[in-house]
Write an enzyme that holds these catalytic residues in place. Structure first.
Site, PDB file in Angstrom:
ATOM      1  N   HIS A 126      -4.822   2.087   7.471  1.00 31.82           N
ATOM      2  CA  HIS A 126      -5.992   1.223   7.613  1.00 31.82           C
ATOM      3  C   HIS A 126      -5.514  -0.128   8.152  1.00 31.82           C
ATOM      4  O   HIS A 126      -4.384  -0.548   7.869  1.00 31.82           O
ATOM      5  CB  HIS A 126      -6.611   1.065   6.213  1.00 31.82           C
ATOM      6  CG  HIS A 126      -7.916   0.356   6.171  1.00 31.82           C
ATOM      7  ND1 HIS A 126      -8.006  -1.007   6.147  1.00 31.82           N
ATOM      8  CD2 HIS A 126      -9.185   0.822   6.123  1.00 31.82           C
ATOM      9  CE1 HIS A 126      -9.280  -1.350   6.082  1.00 31.82           C
ATOM     10  NE2 HIS A 126     -10.018  -0.262   6.069  1.00 31.82           N
ATOM     11  N   ASP A 207      -0.625   2.005  -0.620  1.00 31.94           N
ATOM     12  CA  ASP A 207      -2.027   1.623  -0.511  1.00 31.94           C
ATOM     13  C   ASP A 207      -2.803   2.746  -1.204  1.00 31.94           C
ATOM     14  O   ASP A 207      -2.894   3.866  -0.687  1.00 31.94           O
ATOM     15  CB  ASP A 207      -2.383   1.503   0.980  1.00 31.94           C
ATOM     16  CG  ASP A 207      -3.882   1.333   1.196  1.00 31.94           C
ATOM     17  OD1 ASP A 207      -4.650   1.508   0.236  1.00 31.94           O
ATOM     18  OD2 ASP A 207      -4.264   1.043   2.339  1.00 31.94           O
ATOM     19  N   GLN A 210      -7.653   4.846  -1.323  1.00 36.22           N
ATOM     20  CA  GLN A 210      -8.332   6.151  -1.309  1.00 36.22           C
ATOM     21  C   GLN A 210      -7.810   7.098  -2.378  1.00 36.22           C
ATOM     22  O   GLN A 210      -8.505   8.039  -2.757  1.00 36.22           O
ATOM     23  CB  GLN A 210      -8.197   6.813   0.078  1.00 36.22           C
ATOM     24  CG  GLN A 210      -8.872   6.056   1.206  1.00 36.22           C
ATOM     25  CD  GLN A 210     -10.391   5.941   1.032  1.00 36.22           C
ATOM     26  OE1 GLN A 210     -11.021   6.651   0.256  1.00 36.22           O
ATOM     27  NE2 GLN A 210     -10.995   5.010   1.757  1.00 36.22           N
ATOM     28  N   LYS A 233     -14.325   1.165  -4.831  1.00 38.44           N
ATOM     29  CA  LYS A 233     -14.223   2.556  -4.378  1.00 38.44           C
ATOM     30  C   LYS A 233     -14.084   3.509  -5.558  1.00 38.44           C
ATOM     31  O   LYS A 233     -13.830   4.696  -5.390  1.00 38.44           O
ATOM     32  CB  LYS A 233     -13.020   2.711  -3.442  1.00 38.44           C
ATOM     33  CG  LYS A 233     -13.211   1.992  -2.094  1.00 38.44           C
ATOM     34  CD  LYS A 233     -12.092   2.339  -1.153  1.00 38.44           C
ATOM     35  CE  LYS A 233     -11.931   1.362  -0.020  1.00 38.44           C
ATOM     36  NZ  LYS A 233     -12.920   1.521   1.041  1.00 38.44           N
TER      37      LYS A 233
HETATM   38  N1  7TS Z   1      -6.771   0.989   2.700  1.00 41.80           N
HETATM   39  C1  7TS Z   1      -7.441   2.139   2.879  1.00 41.80           C
HETATM   40  C2  7TS Z   1      -6.688   3.422   2.984  1.00 41.80           C
HETATM   41  C3  7TS Z   1      -8.830   2.100   2.972  1.00 41.80           C
HETATM   42  O1  7TS Z   1      -9.500   3.242   3.166  1.00 41.80           O
HETATM   43  C4  7TS Z   1      -9.517   0.861   2.886  1.00 41.80           C
HETATM   44  C5  7TS Z   1     -10.993   0.751   3.054  1.00 41.80           C
HETATM   45  C6  7TS Z   1      -8.753  -0.292   2.652  1.00 41.80           C
HETATM   46  C7  7TS Z   1      -7.390  -0.185   2.582  1.00 41.80           C
HETATM   47  C8  7TS Z   1      -9.387  -1.629   2.511  1.00 41.80           C
HETATM   48  O2  7TS Z   1     -10.101  -1.702   1.322  1.00 41.80           O
HETATM   49  P1  7TS Z   1     -10.944  -3.026   0.993  1.00 41.80           P
HETATM   50  O3  7TS Z   1     -11.544  -2.739  -0.344  1.00 41.80           O
HETATM   51  O4  7TS Z   1      -9.963  -4.141   0.957  1.00 41.80           O
HETATM   52  O5  7TS Z   1     -11.938  -3.176   2.074  1.00 41.80           O
HETATM   53  N2  7TS Z   1     -11.575   1.808   3.769  1.00 41.80           N
HETATM   54  C9  7TS Z   1     -12.847   1.827   4.205  1.00 41.80           C
HETATM   55  C10 7TS Z   1     -13.366   2.928   4.869  1.00 41.80           C
HETATM   56  O6  7TS Z   1     -12.728   3.969   5.092  1.00 41.80           O
HETATM   57  N3  7TS Z   1     -14.640   2.680   5.225  1.00 41.80           N
HETATM   58  O7  7TS Z   1     -14.948   1.441   4.812  1.00 41.80           O
HETATM   59  C11 7TS Z   1     -13.842   0.904   4.172  1.00 41.80           C
END
Ligand code: 7TS
Length: 416
Positions: A126, A207, A210, A233
């Site tokens: 990501h 990370d 997910q 999430k």
């Molecule tokens: N790493 C992974 C693998 C992710 O899927 C996401 C967000 C993040 C980091 C970032 O998370 P945040 O909470 O800091 O935003 N992924 C997604 C997605 O797949 N669709 O919207 C956000």
């Protein structure tokens, strides 16, 4: 067969799942990799904080402030147990996974990365696990190296051996990778990767954005040095993230956000920082939502993370089979459901993913379309976007059937 978890009972805890859209169609929410829905317990616990003991933490001696501090710190302890960390000091509250990774890149990275060093990532990361490292490398004269994913969405561990082999000469300073891809769905062998890295004394950041919401996490068993994830999430509120750092490393790290609450004493010319973990939590934190996260963890603990995984495995197998049955469809990632988390990304010949998601919306079906913040992977797959359906504990086979009917309808509209 005995149900792994009572999905219909679970659904009653999520008020949003009663929502009707577009002439009474019920909401079919299949964008859980972006964010999950929240049960009443989480919503109520946030509301209770504001109604009954709203106050700042770690400072006042009056009763409601003590209650707020206690609930906030109880959440830290709950998270420690949830990921099996050794000490609560190893748990730092942030805003999200993105901020957790930035904290490591700025704090640990700026002290430890020097000119000529290498940082190893993968092609499926990501953006939040690319951009902080890339920027650090630009500033330091270091380089980012990417482990390649193959056509079926797997990594080759031999490539990792090659990257950090003798000729690397100690240049690789950290490996940072996602335990589960938000596009391919692949679950990667974190424990093996960490073992290989640790043989060369290279720390590993996982990370877990997910993976942590969808399967049991044990930082002692995996041996990871850093773990980043987001409350939103995993049934929790937005605005709360977690960074786990192994204590021996955290003790060496400099604070990232400087100001109130992260200090013990401030004088005109110098400051003495607070103890761990508070020195990494400058300013008033997101108290209400941290407390809301506590209710989310209770909810998941009651179901049991093994049951969460089992349910998703069953649903993912069904989802994969049904999408495979569509005409001229390309599915990305592993063919076997057991190698995946609960998501499937795909493209249908002749239909742009955004058009596909728009037509699905008419059926009340919410899926994500786009590059999923993984443009390096999109380049590798030679596409600009995909559609993605992602599942959680409240999704049912009937909802997957509605998705498939809507996809077939999209095909008819586009005459493909
Ligand atoms: N790493 C992974 C693998 C992710 O899927 C996401 C967000 C993040 C980091 C970032 O998370 P945040 O909470 O800091 O935003 N992924 C997604 C997605 O797949 N669709 O919207 C956000």
């Amino acid at each position: 067969m005995q149900a792994l978890l009572d999905v219909y009972k679970i659904r009653q805890d999520f008020p949003i799942l009663n929502r009707r859209l577009n002439d009474g169609k019920r909401l079919v929410y299949l964008d859980n990799a972006a964010t999950t829905q929240k049960p009443n317990e989480v919503i109520d616990s946030i509301s209770r904080y504001y109604k009954e003991y709203n106050s700042n933490i770690h400072r006042a001696v009056y009763q409601i402030a003590e209650e707020a501090t206690e609930e906030y710190e109880n959440t830290r302890e709950k998270i420690r147990k949830f990921i099996n960390a050794r000490y609560p000091e190893e748990i730092i509250f942030t805003r999200n996974t993105t901020e957790s990774i930035n904290l490591v890149a700025y704090s640990w990275g700026y002290s430890n990365i020097k000119k000529g060093n290498k940082i190893v990532l993968t092609e499926y990361e990501h953006h939040s696990n690319i951009v902080p490292w890339q920027t650090l490398c630009h500033n330091k004269g270091a380089r980012v190296k990417y482990l390649e994913v193959d056509a079926d969405g797997y990594l080759k561990l031999e490539d990792l051996y090659d990257l950090i082999s003798q000729k690397d000469d100690g240049k690789t300073k950290i490996i940072s990778l996602s335990e589960m891809s938000n596009v391919l769905g692949t679950i990667f062998p974190a424990k093996e990767i960490i073992k290989i890295a640790h043989e060369k004394d290279i720390p590993v950041l996982l990370d877990g954005a997910q993976s942590v919401p969808h399967m049991k996490t044990d930082v002692q068993q995996s041996g990871c040095d850093f773990l980043a994830f987001s409350a939103h999430k995993m049934l929790g509120p937005t605005g709360v993230g977690v960074l786990y750092v192994r204590k021996e490393i955290l003790e060496q790290m400099k604070p990232f956000i400087l100001g109130g609450d992260m200090i013990k004493e401030v004088h005109k010319e110098n400051t003495i920082f607070n103890d761990l973990p508070y020195r990494f939590e400058g300013g008033t934190p997101n108290i209400a939502d941290v407390i809301g996260f506590s209710a989310a963890i209770d909810y998941l603990n009651r179901i049991g993370m093994d049951n969460v995984r089992e349910h998703e495995l069953e649903m993912t197998s069904y989802l994969l089979e049904r999408i495979k049955g569509l005409k001229s469809v390309v599915i990305y990632g592993p063919k076997k459901a057991k190698d995946r988390g609960g998501l499937v990304s795909f493209n249908m010949d002749g239909i742009h993913p955004h058009d596909c998601a728009t037509i699905l919306n008419d059926f009340g079906v919410a899926i994500r379309s786009g590059h999923h913040c993984a443009q390096v992977l999109m380049e590798k797959l030679d596409i600009v976007a995909s559609s993605r359906a992602s599942l959680y504990i409240y999704n049912t086979k009937e909802e997957i059937d509605i998705l498939i009917d809507a996809l077939n309808h999209a095909r008819r509209i586009f005459n493909t």
